[in-house]
Design a protein around this motif. Structure first.
Motif, short mmCIF file in Angstrom:
data_model
loop_
_atom_site.label_atom_id
_atom_site.label_comp_id
_atom_site.label_asym_id
_atom_site.label_seq_id
_atom_site.Cartn_x
_atom_site.Cartn_y
_atom_site.Cartn_z
N GLY A 11 5.90 -1.47 2.31
CA GLY A 11 6.85 -1.01 1.31
C GLY A 11 7.46 0.36 1.51
N ALA A 12 7.18 1.02 2.62
CA ALA A 12 7.68 2.38 2.83
C ALA A 12 9.09 2.39 3.41
CB ALA A 12 6.75 3.14 3.77
N GLN A 13 9.79 3.47 3.13
CA GLN A 13 11.06 3.78 3.77
C GLN A 13 10.75 4.74 4.92
OE1 GLN A 13 13.97 5.50 1.15
NE2 GLN A 13 15.54 5.67 2.74
N VAL A 14 11.21 4.42 6.11
CA VAL A 14 10.80 5.14 7.31
C VAL A 14 12.00 5.81 7.97
CG1 VAL A 14 9.95 4.82 9.68
CG2 VAL A 14 8.78 3.71 7.76
N VAL A 15 11.77 7.04 8.43
CA VAL A 15 12.73 7.76 9.29
C VAL A 15 11.98 8.12 10.56
CG1 VAL A 15 14.23 9.77 9.55
CG2 VAL A 15 13.98 8.69 7.30
N LEU A 16 12.59 7.87 11.71
CA LEU A 16 11.99 8.20 13.00
C LEU A 16 12.61 9.44 13.59
CD1 LEU A 16 11.96 4.67 14.73
CD2 LEU A 16 10.25 5.66 13.19
N THR A 17 11.92 10.02 14.58
CA THR A 17 12.48 11.12 15.35
C THR A 17 12.35 10.83 16.84
OG1 THR A 17 10.51 12.50 15.69
CG2 THR A 17 11.68 12.75 13.58
N SER A 18 13.24 11.44 17.59
CA SER A 18 13.18 11.40 19.05
C SER A 18 14.05 12.55 19.54
CB SER A 18 13.68 10.05 19.57
OG SER A 18 13.43 9.92 20.96
N PHE A 19 14.16 12.71 20.85
CA PHE A 19 15.04 13.78 21.33
C PHE A 19 15.41 13.55 22.78
CE2 PHE A 19 11.04 15.25 22.95
CZ PHE A 19 11.33 16.05 24.05
N GLY A 20 16.52 14.19 23.16
CA GLY A 20 16.95 14.19 24.56
C GLY A 20 17.20 12.80 25.11
N ARG A 21 16.72 12.57 26.32
CA ARG A 21 16.98 11.31 27.02
C ARG A 21 16.25 10.14 26.37
NH1 ARG A 21 15.44 12.81 33.07
NH2 ARG A 21 13.75 13.83 31.90
N THR A 22 15.23 10.42 25.57
CA THR A 22 14.48 9.31 24.95
C THR A 22 15.12 8.81 23.66
OG1 THR A 22 13.03 10.81 23.70
CG2 THR A 22 12.32 10.17 25.92
N MET A 23 16.17 9.50 23.17
CA MET A 23 16.81 9.09 21.91
C MET A 23 17.29 7.64 21.98
SD MET A 23 17.12 11.01 19.13
CE MET A 23 18.67 10.61 18.36
N LYS A 24 17.98 7.29 23.05
CA LYS A 24 18.53 5.94 23.17
C LYS A 24 17.41 4.90 23.24
CE LYS A 24 23.01 7.04 25.23
NZ LYS A 24 23.93 6.83 26.39
N ILE A 25 16.31 5.26 23.91
CA ILE A 25 15.18 4.34 23.99
C ILE A 25 14.60 4.10 22.60
CG2 ILE A 25 12.86 3.98 24.93
CD1 ILE A 25 13.68 5.73 27.30
N THR A 26 14.38 5.19 21.84
CA THR A 26 13.83 5.07 20.49
C THR A 26 14.76 4.27 19.60
OG1 THR A 26 12.65 7.17 20.72
CG2 THR A 26 12.98 6.33 18.48
N GLN A 27 16.07 4.52 19.70
CA GLN A 27 17.03 3.78 18.88
C GLN A 27 17.00 2.29 19.19
OE1 GLN A 27 20.45 6.08 19.99
NE2 GLN A 27 20.31 7.45 18.23
N THR A 28 16.80 1.95 20.45
CA THR A 28 16.70 0.54 20.84
C THR A 28 15.42 -0.09 20.32
OG1 THR A 28 18.01 0.92 22.83
CG2 THR A 28 16.63 -1.05 22.80
N ILE A 29 14.29 0.62 20.52
CA ILE A 29 12.99 0.11 20.07
C ILE A 29 12.96 -0.01 18.54
CG2 ILE A 29 10.52 0.60 19.98
CD1 ILE A 29 11.51 -0.41 22.68
N LEU A 49 0.82 -1.21 0.00
CA LEU A 49 0.00 0.00 0.00
C LEU A 49 0.85 1.26 0.00
CD1 LEU A 49 -3.05 0.76 0.18
CD2 LEU A 49 -2.74 0.92 2.65
N LEU A 50 2.06 1.17 0.57
CA LEU A 50 2.94 2.34 0.67
C LEU A 50 4.24 2.12 -0.11
CD1 LEU A 50 2.52 3.18 4.46
CD2 LEU A 50 1.44 4.34 2.53
N GLU A 51 4.19 1.29 -1.12
CA GLU A 51 5.39 0.97 -1.89
C GLU A 51 6.06 2.24 -2.42
OE1 GLU A 51 8.12 -1.74 -2.82
OE2 GLU A 51 6.14 -2.35 -2.07
N GLY A 52 7.34 2.41 -2.09
CA GLY A 52 8.10 3.55 -2.57
C GLY A 52 7.90 4.83 -1.78
N LYS A 53 7.02 4.84 -0.79
CA LYS A 53 6.78 6.04 0.00
C LYS A 53 7.92 6.26 1.00
CE LYS A 53 2.56 6.94 -1.54
NZ LYS A 53 2.28 8.13 -2.37
N ARG A 54 8.17 7.54 1.28
CA ARG A 54 9.18 7.92 2.28
C ARG A 54 8.45 8.68 3.39
NH1 ARG A 54 11.55 11.03 -2.59
NH2 ARG A 54 9.29 11.20 -2.66
N LEU A 55 8.54 8.14 4.59
CA LEU A 55 7.74 8.66 5.69
C LEU A 55 8.61 9.09 6.87
CD1 LEU A 55 4.95 5.92 5.84
CD2 LEU A 55 4.96 8.02 4.47
#
Length: 253
Positions: free
Chosen positions: A32-50, A3-9
């Motif tokens: 099918g999407a390419q995904v980029v996440l965001t986070s900040f501060g102390r939660t960055m490491k948590i998001t990177q792990t998840i 449904l999201l083939e080739g989408k960048r989100l």
């Protein structure tokens, strides 16, 4: 073809694998999407792990939506990972504890809630606008703001502002080919929900009022609605709020 083939989100708000945003990211990748996440501060490491629990581990960018410096550099930093964007998920909300007492809440508490939980939708949309492609979709998560809910207080007011912000964004970004819609999810047992004093009041009554029933432990229905709105299947829908709450919004008391 997904449904999201080739989408960048760009997907904000992935903190734990119980979050709606996490399941949006998972489903988007599966579709099918390419995904980029965001986070900040102390939660960055948590998001990177998840993020490692997703089908493919996406990059995680630093983004505090109340920081103009972060917002101003976002489009450039996105360019290091994708050559444009087709969609943005806003899954951000914050209010200090004082904002959950309506009569006692200070302006400082309320201002923080409005900035992080309402104005940030406009701020994030404008920050990504230079890389958003024609036909892109901005999707935000809300909690139906038509009512004065127990315990929600100034966060409820912030959500009302959030929903109004979506309508104005739909007006102003429509001519640029960008759709703006919200998903109003029923209560989900996420990290954010647990920070709301008395959240169990929603948990205990929602399923009894929902004609379709409701599982506070299942974020997938709301995530699927977000994925659908991020796809090309709603090309003429903007300024809308899609309710994914088991039908509670349509019921009387």
């Amino acid at each position: 073809m997904g449904l999201l083939e080739g989408k960048r989100l760009l997907i904000t708000g992935v903190l734990m694998d119980s979050s709606i945003a996490f399941h949006v990211a998972r489903l988007a990748q599966e579709e099918g999407a390419q995904v980029v996440l965001t986070s900040f501060g102390r939660t960055m490491k948590i998001t990177q792990t998840i993020a490692k629990r997703l089908p493919q581990t996406p990059p995680v960018l630093e983004l505090d939506v109340t920081s103009q410096e972060d917002l101003d550099s976002l489009a450039e930093r996105l360019g290091e990972h994708v050559d444009g964007l087709d969609g943005v998920l806003h899954s951000i909300g914050f209010a200090p504890p004082g904002a959950f007492d309506f009569l006692s809440g200070t302006w400082e508490d309320v201002a923080t809630a409005l900035h992080a939980s309402a104005y940030s939708l406009k701020a994030l949309s404008v920050a990504t606008l230079p890389v958003l492609q024609q036909g892109s979709s901005v999707v935000g998560l809300t909690f139906d703001a038509k009512f004065a809910w127990p315990v929600y207080d100034w966060m409820g007011v912030a959500k009302a502002a959030f929903e109004s912000t979506n309508r104005y964004l739909a007006r102003d970004l429509g001519p640029r080919g960008v759709r703006c819609n919200l998903v109003a999810a029923g209560p989900i047992r996420t990290t954010a929900a647990k920070s709301i004093p008395g959240f169990e009041q929603f948990e205990n009554t929602w399923s009894t009022r929902a004609p379709l029933g409701w599982d506070v432990r299942d974020p997938e229905p709301a995530a699927r609605a977000c994925v659908a709105l991020l796809s090309d299947w709603f090309p003429a829908t903007t300024g809308e709020i899609v309710h994914v709450d088991g039908g509670v919004h349509a019921m009387g008391q």
